[in-house]
Design a protein around this motif. Structure first.
Motif, mmCIF file in Angstrom:
data_model
loop_
_atom_site.group_PDB
_atom_site.id
_atom_site.type_symbol
_atom_site.label_atom_id
_atom_site.label_comp_id
_atom_site.label_asym_id
_atom_site.label_seq_id
_atom_site.Cartn_x
_atom_site.Cartn_y
_atom_site.Cartn_z
ATOM 1 N N UNK A 181 0.850 -1.183 0.000
ATOM 2 C CA UNK A 181 0.000 0.000 0.000
ATOM 3 C C UNK A 181 0.885 1.231 0.000
ATOM 4 N N UNK A 182 0.328 2.351 -0.427
ATOM 5 C CA UNK A 182 1.068 3.612 -0.416
ATOM 6 C C UNK A 182 0.397 4.574 0.544
ATOM 7 N N UNK A 183 1.205 5.333 1.282
ATOM 8 C CA UNK A 183 0.682 6.274 2.273
ATOM 9 C C UNK A 183 1.789 7.244 2.655
ATOM 10 N N UNK A 186 6.079 8.982 6.690
ATOM 11 C CA UNK A 186 7.117 9.663 7.486
ATOM 12 C C UNK A 186 6.851 11.154 7.620
ATOM 13 N N UNK A 187 5.647 11.606 7.310
ATOM 14 C CA UNK A 187 5.347 13.028 7.394
ATOM 15 C C UNK A 187 5.798 13.757 6.143
ATOM 16 N N UNK A 188 5.546 15.048 6.102
ATOM 17 C CA UNK A 188 5.909 15.823 4.931
ATOM 18 C C UNK A 188 4.957 15.542 3.781
ATOM 19 N N UNK A 189 5.446 15.691 2.584
ATOM 20 C CA UNK A 189 4.584 15.526 1.405
ATOM 21 C C UNK A 189 4.856 14.236 0.648
ATOM 22 N N UNK A 190 5.871 13.490 1.028
ATOM 23 C CA UNK A 190 6.248 12.286 0.288
ATOM 24 C C UNK A 190 5.301 11.124 0.599
ATOM 25 N N UNK A 191 4.831 10.482 -0.448
ATOM 26 C CA UNK A 191 4.059 9.252 -0.319
ATOM 27 C C UNK A 191 4.985 8.083 -0.599
ATOM 28 N N UNK A 192 5.057 7.179 0.355
ATOM 29 C CA UNK A 192 5.937 6.023 0.232
ATOM 30 C C UNK A 192 5.101 4.756 0.116
ATOM 31 N N UNK A 193 5.775 3.667 -0.211
ATOM 32 C CA UNK A 193 5.119 2.376 -0.417
ATOM 33 C C UNK A 193 5.602 1.412 0.659
ATOM 34 N N UNK A 194 4.668 0.733 1.306
ATOM 35 C CA UNK A 194 5.013 -0.285 2.296
ATOM 36 C C UNK A 194 4.706 -1.660 1.721
ATOM 37 N N UNK A 196 5.268 -5.387 3.380
ATOM 38 C CA UNK A 196 5.811 -6.021 4.570
ATOM 39 C C UNK A 196 6.524 -4.960 5.396
ATOM 40 N N UNK A 197 7.727 -5.260 5.836
ATOM 41 C CA UNK A 197 8.483 -4.287 6.620
ATOM 42 C C UNK A 197 9.334 -3.359 5.761
ATOM 43 N N UNK A 198 9.348 -3.583 4.470
ATOM 44 C CA UNK A 198 10.138 -2.731 3.576
ATOM 45 C C UNK A 198 9.361 -1.463 3.230
ATOM 46 N N UNK A 199 10.046 -0.319 3.285
ATOM 47 C CA UNK A 199 9.476 0.959 2.868
ATOM 48 C C UNK A 199 10.234 1.405 1.619
ATOM 49 N N UNK A 200 9.490 1.643 0.525
ATOM 50 C CA UNK A 200 10.104 1.976 -0.748
ATOM 51 C C UNK A 200 9.653 3.369 -1.206
ATOM 52 N N UNK A 201 10.512 4.024 -1.995
ATOM 53 C CA UNK A 201 10.073 5.258 -2.635
ATOM 54 C C UNK A 201 9.350 4.928 -3.931
ATOM 55 N N UNK A 202 8.886 5.950 -4.656
ATOM 56 C CA UNK A 202 8.089 5.673 -5.849
ATOM 57 C C UNK A 202 8.906 5.176 -7.034
ATOM 58 N N UNK A 207 14.024 2.373 1.080
ATOM 59 C CA UNK A 207 14.623 3.518 1.779
ATOM 60 C C UNK A 207 14.545 3.370 3.291
ATOM 61 N N UNK A 208 13.935 2.301 3.773
ATOM 62 C CA UNK A 208 13.838 2.110 5.213
ATOM 63 C C UNK A 208 13.094 0.837 5.546
ATOM 64 N N UNK A 209 13.021 0.579 6.850
ATOM 65 C CA UNK A 209 12.280 -0.578 7.337
ATOM 66 C C UNK A 209 11.261 -0.104 8.365
#
Length: 397
Positions: A181-183, A186-194, A196-202, A207-209
């Motif tokens: 899903x995308x949401x 981390x705040x701000x204007x960036x929408x990231x993709x989750x 599982x535990x992986x956080x991805x940029x578009x 870019x994180x866990x």
């Protein structure tokens, strides 16, 4: 004296049931389908009447009208496991997205999969090949270019991103088989993709866990309590349905409900039109003797706090869910799949139902398992994973 006590107890039970069972459902067969694998309800041709779309293990997608008559079917080369319907190219017409998989007869593992796009009449527009079965689909404009994209999660831990024309954007191995899903995580204007535990940029780069975002079977982002913030409703691999506040990549528990059997599906809808959401969920018990599911139930929960409004025992297993006015009486009915087809629970017809029972953990759970309804519980990645893994190991014995 015994007779007087018995009469008193009987009257007490009937009085209690009068409050619990004010609104009833009648279980009615709808259509026969061999082992349905997914369900989606959508008005495909914009005529104001929804179609019931069901995929099955024989490789077919069936489109039924509300009488249970098949309007058309599509046959895939593989088994379709997931379905999503939306107007993804903004042409005013619905598109049907299927996720499929093929099993290697030698290894009994998934050898390949596909993302398939059909028009609203069931004609294939394009397909995209993947390395394993696609069992979850998500549609969103992930990069803000004005076009909707498809995120497809495969059984070998790869997340695929393709545009609405079937053109590959990127793929990334995350090791997760959960829905993506995308949401704004981390705040701000960036929408990231989750995933599982992986956080991805578009662009598909990790870019994180997110330690709290462990594996789940299904999620729903919905403002359950109408406070202006979406809650994260999660369906685990076992008996639990949990609602969280999504605060960045952290989850703060709002409520949790434990089904009488493995949780199979959950949807959110305002069933009775009172302005409040209900969570409709299904469960089925695993039968070790026959190595199959049986004893299904449908639950109607208060979306605000997870309290049980109604529990409906079924004569069969229950898997995927939908909501539609099947008999055209102006009331929403619950549609669910079994191992033999599709049934509907017609709303507002008086029948005998099961009253809510005291919420006690199933025998398989560990002593540290939370109670079935736990408002405001705290749950992190380690505690949640330990709880679910413990339940799984005990069930396998």
């Amino acid at each position: 004296m015994k007779k007087i006590i018995s009469v008193f107890l009987a009257l007490t039970m009937l009085f209690s049931l009068g409050f619990v069972l004010a609104e009833d459902f009648k279980d009615t067969p709808f259509a026969t389908v061999d082992n349905p694998t997914s369900l989606f309800i959508y008005d495909l041709n914009k005529d104001g009447i929804e179609e019931i779309l069901v995929t099955s293990i024989d490789g077919k997608l069936h489109a039924f009208d509300k009488s249970g008559t098949e309007k058309w079917s599509y046959t895939s080369e593989d088994i379709p496991y997931s379905i999503f319907v939306d107007d993804i190219d903004s042409d005013g017409l619905a598109e049907i997205i299927l996720g499929t998989g093929k099993i290697d007869p030698q290894t009994f593992r998934y050898s390949s999969g596909k993302i398939i796009l059909l028009n609203h009449f069931g004609k294939q527009e394009w397909k995209y090949d993947t390395t394993s079965a696609i069992k979850s689909l998500y549609v969103s404009d992930i990069d803000g270019d004005g076009g909707k994209d498809i995120l497809a999660s495969s059984e070998d831990g790869i997340l695929y991103a393709v545009d609405n024309k079937g053109v590959h954007k990127w793929d990334e191995f995350t090791g997760s088989r959960s829905p993506a899903f995308s949401a704004n995580l981390v705040g701000g204007t960036d929408t990231l993709i989750a995933h599982g535990q992986a956080v991805l940029n578009n662009k598909g780069k990790i870019v994180g866990r997110a330690p709290d975002l462990f594996e789940w079977k299904k999620y729903i982002l919905k403002d359950l309590n109408k406070d202006g913030k979406a809650e994260f409703l999660m369906l685990s691999q076992y008996p639990f349905i949990s609602a969280f506040n999504l605060e960045g990549t952290d989850l703060k528990g709002v409520w949790q409900y434990q089904c009488d059997g493995d949780a199979m599906d959950a949807i959110v809808d305002d069933l009775n039109g009172d302005g409040s959401f209900e969570v409709i969920a299904s469960s089925s018990k695993w039968l070790d003797g026959s190595k199959s599911y049986g004893e299904g139930k449908i639950y109607i929960l208060n979306g605000n706090d997870g309290t049980l409004k109604q529990s409906i025992p079924l004569s069969s297993s229950a898997f995927y869910l939908g909501v539609s006015d099947i008999n055209k009486d102006g009331k929403k009915d619950v549609v669910y799949t079994t191992d033999k087809g599709v049934n509907s629970l017609l709303y507002g017809i008086t029948v005998t139902q099961e009253p809510p029972k005291d919420q006690t953990p199933p025998k398989e759970t560990t002593p540290t398992t939370p109670p079935k309804n736990t408002p405001g519980f705290e749950i992190g990645a380690v505690s949640a994973a330990a709880l679910l893994v413990g339940y799984y190991l005990k069930r396998r014995k």
